[in-house]
Design a protein around this motif. Structure first.
Motif, PDB file in Angstrom:
ATOM      1  N   GLU A 114       0.819  -1.208   0.000  1.00  0.00           N
ATOM      2  CA  GLU A 114       0.000   0.000   0.000  1.00  0.00           C
ATOM      3  C   GLU A 114       0.856   1.264   0.000  1.00  0.00           C
ATOM      4  OE1 GLU A 114      -3.272   0.223  -0.316  1.00  0.00           O
ATOM      5  OE2 GLU A 114      -3.310  -1.949  -0.573  1.00  0.00           O
ATOM      6  N   LEU A 115       1.974   1.226   0.702  1.00  0.00           N
ATOM      7  CA  LEU A 115       2.811   2.417   0.826  1.00  0.00           C
ATOM      8  C   LEU A 115       3.767   2.604  -0.342  1.00  0.00           C
ATOM      9  CD1 LEU A 115       3.702   2.107   4.619  1.00  0.00           C
ATOM     10  CD2 LEU A 115       2.234   3.852   3.600  1.00  0.00           C
ATOM     11  N   PHE A 116       4.311   1.482  -0.832  1.00  0.00           N
ATOM     12  CA  PHE A 116       5.378   1.596  -1.824  1.00  0.00           C
ATOM     13  C   PHE A 116       5.107   0.821  -3.108  1.00  0.00           C
ATOM     14  CE2 PHE A 116       7.241   1.849   2.453  1.00  0.00           C
ATOM     15  CZ  PHE A 116       7.735   3.145   2.412  1.00  0.00           C
ATOM     16  N   GLY A 117       3.941   0.150  -3.191  1.00  0.00           N
ATOM     17  CA  GLY A 117       3.640  -0.633  -4.376  1.00  0.00           C
ATOM     18  C   GLY A 117       4.149  -2.050  -4.237  1.00  0.00           C
ATOM     19  N   ALA A 118       3.541  -2.955  -4.986  1.00  0.00           N
ATOM     20  CA  ALA A 118       3.905  -4.375  -4.908  1.00  0.00           C
ATOM     21  C   ALA A 118       5.168  -4.611  -5.722  1.00  0.00           C
ATOM     22  CB  ALA A 118       2.767  -5.244  -5.425  1.00  0.00           C
ATOM     23  N   THR A 119       6.306  -4.343  -5.080  1.00  0.00           N
ATOM     24  CA  THR A 119       7.587  -4.446  -5.788  1.00  0.00           C
ATOM     25  C   THR A 119       8.356  -5.696  -5.409  1.00  0.00           C
ATOM     26  OG1 THR A 119       8.673  -3.150  -4.052  1.00  0.00           O
ATOM     27  CG2 THR A 119       7.800  -1.956  -5.962  1.00  0.00           C
ATOM     28  N   ALA A 120       7.845  -6.456  -4.466  1.00  0.00           N
ATOM     29  CA  ALA A 120       8.596  -7.632  -4.012  1.00  0.00           C
ATOM     30  C   ALA A 120       8.704  -8.656  -5.135  1.00  0.00           C
ATOM     31  CB  ALA A 120       7.907  -8.258  -2.804  1.00  0.00           C
ATOM     32  N   ALA A 121       9.828  -9.291  -5.187  1.00  0.00           N
ATOM     33  CA  ALA A 121      10.040 -10.301  -6.218  1.00  0.00           C
ATOM     34  C   ALA A 121       9.182 -11.523  -5.935  1.00  0.00           C
ATOM     35  CB  ALA A 121      11.515 -10.699  -6.258  1.00  0.00           C
ATOM     36  N   ILE A 122       8.605 -12.077  -6.985  1.00  0.00           N
ATOM     37  CA  ILE A 122       7.795 -13.279  -6.849  1.00  0.00           C
ATOM     38  C   ILE A 122       8.729 -14.482  -6.861  1.00  0.00           C
ATOM     39  CG2 ILE A 122       5.998 -14.682  -7.925  1.00  0.00           C
ATOM     40  CD1 ILE A 122       4.895 -12.137  -9.146  1.00  0.00           C
ATOM     41  N   PRO A 123       8.600 -15.402  -5.874  1.00  0.00           N
ATOM     42  CA  PRO A 123       9.479 -16.568  -5.858  1.00  0.00           C
ATOM     43  C   PRO A 123       9.397 -17.329  -7.169  1.00  0.00           C
ATOM     44  CG  PRO A 123       8.192 -16.415  -3.839  1.00  0.00           C
ATOM     45  CD  PRO A 123       7.635 -15.392  -4.781  1.00  0.00           C
ATOM     46  N   SER A 124      10.536 -17.803  -7.654  1.00  0.00           N
ATOM     47  CA  SER A 124      10.548 -18.534  -8.916  1.00  0.00           C
ATOM     48  C   SER A 124       9.869 -19.883  -8.738  1.00  0.00           C
ATOM     49  CB  SER A 124      11.982 -18.736  -9.397  1.00  0.00           C
ATOM     50  OG  SER A 124      12.732 -19.447  -8.416  1.00  0.00           O
ATOM     51  N   LEU A 125       9.075 -20.265  -9.734  1.00  0.00           N
ATOM     52  CA  LEU A 125       8.365 -21.530  -9.709  1.00  0.00           C
ATOM     53  C   LEU A 125       8.982 -22.476 -10.727  1.00  0.00           C
ATOM     54  CD1 LEU A 125       4.705 -20.197  -9.612  1.00  0.00           C
ATOM     55  CD2 LEU A 125       6.058 -21.067  -7.709  1.00  0.00           C
ATOM     56  N   PRO A 126       8.835 -23.794 -10.529  1.00  0.00           N
ATOM     57  CA  PRO A 126       9.364 -24.729 -11.506  1.00  0.00           C
ATOM     58  C   PRO A 126       8.750 -24.483 -12.878  1.00  0.00           C
ATOM     59  CG  PRO A 126       8.685 -25.853  -9.493  1.00  0.00           C
ATOM     60  CD  PRO A 126       8.198 -24.448  -9.390  1.00  0.00           C
ATOM     61  N   GLU A 127       9.513 -24.773 -13.917  1.00  0.00           N
ATOM     62  CA  GLU A 127       8.994 -24.594 -15.272  1.00  0.00           C
ATOM     63  C   GLU A 127       7.800 -25.507 -15.484  1.00  0.00           C
ATOM     64  OE1 GLU A 127      10.519 -25.000 -19.907  1.00  0.00           O
ATOM     65  OE2 GLU A 127      11.926 -25.165 -18.245  1.00  0.00           O
ATOM     66  N   ARG A 128       6.737 -24.941 -16.045  1.00  0.00           N
ATOM     67  CA  ARG A 128       5.517 -25.708 -16.217  1.00  0.00           C
ATOM     68  C   ARG A 128       5.487 -26.392 -17.576  1.00  0.00           C
ATOM     69  NH1 ARG A 128       0.836 -21.613 -13.896  1.00  0.00           N
ATOM     70  NH2 ARG A 128       1.682 -21.384 -11.805  1.00  0.00           N
ATOM     71  N   ALA A 129       4.898 -27.579 -17.586  1.00  0.00           N
ATOM     72  CA  ALA A 129       4.714 -28.273 -18.848  1.00  0.00           C
ATOM     73  C   ALA A 129       3.590 -27.598 -19.624  1.00  0.00           C
ATOM     74  CB  ALA A 129       4.367 -29.740 -18.588  1.00  0.00           C
ATOM     75  N   SER A 130       3.512 -27.878 -20.905  1.00  0.00           N
ATOM     76  CA  SER A 130       2.454 -27.300 -21.727  1.00  0.00           C
ATOM     77  C   SER A 130       1.092 -27.765 -21.231  1.00  0.00           C
ATOM     78  CB  SER A 130       2.649 -27.729 -23.182  1.00  0.00           C
ATOM     79  OG  SER A 130       1.532 -27.340 -23.954  1.00  0.00           O
ATOM     80  N   THR A 131       0.148 -26.846 -21.166  1.00  0.00           N
ATOM     81  CA  THR A 131      -1.197 -27.195 -20.700  1.00  0.00           C
ATOM     82  C   THR A 131      -2.216 -27.028 -21.812  1.00  0.00           C
ATOM     83  OG1 THR A 131      -1.531 -24.925 -19.923  1.00  0.00           O
ATOM     84  CG2 THR A 131      -0.689 -26.533 -18.332  1.00  0.00           C
ATOM     85  N   THR A 132      -1.742 -26.983 -23.059  1.00  0.00           N
ATOM     86  CA  THR A 132      -2.645 -26.771 -24.181  1.00  0.00           C
ATOM     87  C   THR A 132      -3.731 -27.837 -24.228  1.00  0.00           C
ATOM     88  OG1 THR A 132      -0.825 -25.811 -25.439  1.00  0.00           O
ATOM     89  CG2 THR A 132      -2.779 -26.483 -26.683  1.00  0.00           C
ATOM     90  N   ASP A 133      -3.328 -29.095 -24.062  1.00  0.00           N
ATOM     91  CA  ASP A 133      -4.287 -30.190 -24.146  1.00  0.00           C
ATOM     92  C   ASP A 133      -4.647 -30.754 -22.781  1.00  0.00           C
ATOM     93  OD1 ASP A 133      -4.186 -30.060 -26.972  1.00  0.00           O
ATOM     94  OD2 ASP A 133      -2.339 -31.263 -26.952  1.00  0.00           O
ATOM     95  N   ASP A 134      -4.138 -30.151 -21.733  1.00  0.00           N
ATOM     96  CA  ASP A 134      -4.332 -30.714 -20.392  1.00  0.00           C
ATOM     97  C   ASP A 134      -4.510 -29.587 -19.390  1.00  0.00           C
ATOM     98  OD1 ASP A 134      -4.610 -32.696 -18.605  1.00  0.00           O
ATOM     99  OD2 ASP A 134      -2.520 -33.348 -18.591  1.00  0.00           O
ATOM    100  N   PRO A 135      -5.678 -28.927 -19.384  1.00  0.00           N
ATOM    101  CA  PRO A 135      -5.855 -27.739 -18.535  1.00  0.00           C
ATOM    102  C   PRO A 135      -5.846 -28.025 -17.043  1.00  0.00           C
ATOM    103  CG  PRO A 135      -7.934 -28.399 -19.515  1.00  0.00           C
ATOM    104  CD  PRO A 135      -6.890 -29.258 -20.148  1.00  0.00           C
ATOM    105  N   ILE A 136      -6.030 -29.274 -16.642  1.00  0.00           N
ATOM    106  CA  ILE A 136      -6.003 -29.637 -15.225  1.00  0.00           C
ATOM    107  C   ILE A 136      -4.878 -30.642 -15.000  1.00  0.00           C
ATOM    108  CG2 ILE A 136      -7.249 -30.731 -13.325  1.00  0.00           C
ATOM    109  CD1 ILE A 136      -9.824 -29.750 -14.567  1.00  0.00           C
ATOM    110  N   ALA A 137      -4.026 -30.347 -14.041  1.00  0.00           N
ATOM    111  CA  ALA A 137      -2.911 -31.250 -13.742  1.00  0.00           C
ATOM    112  C   ALA A 137      -2.929 -31.597 -12.263  1.00  0.00           C
ATOM    113  CB  ALA A 137      -1.583 -30.592 -14.100  1.00  0.00           C
ATOM    114  N   ILE A 138      -2.813 -32.871 -11.948  1.00  0.00           N
ATOM    115  CA  ILE A 138      -2.709 -33.325 -10.563  1.00  0.00           C
ATOM    116  C   ILE A 138      -1.231 -33.361 -10.205  1.00  0.00           C
ATOM    117  CG2 ILE A 138      -3.130 -35.213  -8.965  1.00  0.00           C
ATOM    118  CD1 ILE A 138      -5.498 -36.016 -10.738  1.00  0.00           C
ATOM    119  N   VAL A 139      -0.842 -32.527  -9.251  1.00  0.00           N
ATOM    120  CA  VAL A 139       0.578 -32.447  -8.897  1.00  0.00           C
ATOM    121  C   VAL A 139       0.870 -33.042  -7.524  1.00  0.00           C
ATOM    122  CG1 VAL A 139       0.950 -30.419 -10.349  1.00  0.00           C
ATOM    123  CG2 VAL A 139       0.295 -30.112  -7.957  1.00  0.00           C
ATOM    124  N   GLY A 140      -0.157 -33.416  -6.807  1.00  0.00           N
ATOM    125  CA  GLY A 140       0.074 -34.021  -5.502  1.00  0.00           C
ATOM    126  C   GLY A 140      -1.209 -34.610  -4.960  1.00  0.00           C
TER     127      GLY A 140
END
Length: 300
Positions: A114-140
């Motif tokens: 609110e005071l300075f803007g959302a400047t915090a870095a977003i934690p890096s996430l693992p590279e995602r596989a293509s979801t073109t043909d699979d919009p729902i993925a069970i990961v756990g």
């Protein structure tokens, strides 16, 4: 916007035009710091105000990752903290501040945005596989089933080996097993079998791990307790740190049946029966415990 409807619309907090000199000094000091030092300063600010509201002489006793509810906040002290932080920062903060951002870390993050803007870095996430043909993925996955099944691997082994998951009635639930059995299937209030599919370890729950007192855990339907456990395990098995999802748009969709647990409780659970015995609370309890801010829906 009509005054009656203002509370229904979430808008960005605006800084008060009439900021005090102390507020201006605080903002100038924080603004001159690097991102890491600014974050530490905001966390210290929140911890200091929390300590003052709760009557502590040292802010070091305030764990920034612990829920305000566990620290002893109620509705009155929540409003007092809101007022103190509003005065310190010059922000117009909502009365629900402590409930929207339930830890010092979460609240410091909100103040920073609110005071300075959302400047915090977003934690890096693992590279995602293509979801073109699979919009729902069970990961756990995680599960509990009769037959001693406490993991997906256990379930696979049970099915693969053809294990019989039916067992005799549990002996640790206070049931009068002799009075419960009657060979006549038409006899009301009894069972004409002595066996069934049971989760024999359903009572083995660590309330402190999920921020609950033993008394509240006793008043909480086993369905809620089991869902807390399997939700944690499913994230753990996915390689996702549960704390990393706090504040994210993670949704919870839960299917629940049976709501008769509350009928078994005595007066010692009074005060927690509404939330502990209501099936609709399941998804919301999960969202609150993990800090999810996406949709939460319980389906009967």
């Amino acid at each position: 916007m009509p005054p009656l409807l203002r509370g229904l619309i979430r808008t960005r907090s605006r800084r008060s035009l009439a900021g005090s000199r102390a507020t201006e000094t605080l903002l100038a000091r924080l603004g001159a710091l690097g991102e890491s030092e600014r974050w530490d300063g905001l966390v210290d600010l929140v911890r200091g105000e929390v300590a003052s509201v709760l009557g502590h002489v040292d802010s070091a006793v305030v764990d920034p990752s612990r829920a305000f509810q566990d620290l002893g906040f109620d509705s009155l002290t929540a409003v007092e903290l809101r007022n103190r932080l509003g005065s310190a920062t010059g922000l117009r903060l909502p009365a629900t501040l402590v409930f929207d951002y339930p830890t010092a870390n979460a609240l410091a993050g909100h103040l920073r945005d609110e005071l300075f803007g959302a400047t915090a870095a977003i934690p890096s996430l693992p590279e995602r596989a293509s979801t073109t043909d699979d919009p729902i993925a069970i990961v756990g996955m995680a599960c509990r089933y009769p037959g001693g099944v406490s993991s997906p691997e256990d379930l696979w082994k049970l099915v693969s080996d053809g294990v019989d998951a039916i067992s005799e009635f549990p002996t640790d639930r206070g049931w009068d097993l002799d009075a419960l059995f009657d060979p006549d299937p038409d006899h009301a209030g009894t069972s004409y079998t002595r066996s069934g599919g049971f989760l024999h370890d359903a009572g083995d729950f660590d309330p402190g791990f999920f921020g609950m007192s033993p008394r509240e855990a006793l008043a909480t339907d086993a369905q809620q307790r089991l869902l807390l456990e399997v939700a944690w395990e499913s994230l753990e098995r996915s390689g996702i740190a549960p704390a990393s999802l706090r504040g994210s748009q993670t949704g919870v969709f839960a299917g629940v049946m049976y709501n008769d647990y509350a009928q078994l409780l005595t007066g010692e659970a009074e005060g927690y029966q509404a939330t502990g015995g209501s099936p609709s609370v399941v998804s919301g309890r999960l969202s609150y415990t993990f800090g999810f801010e996406g949709p939460a829906m319980t389906v009967d």
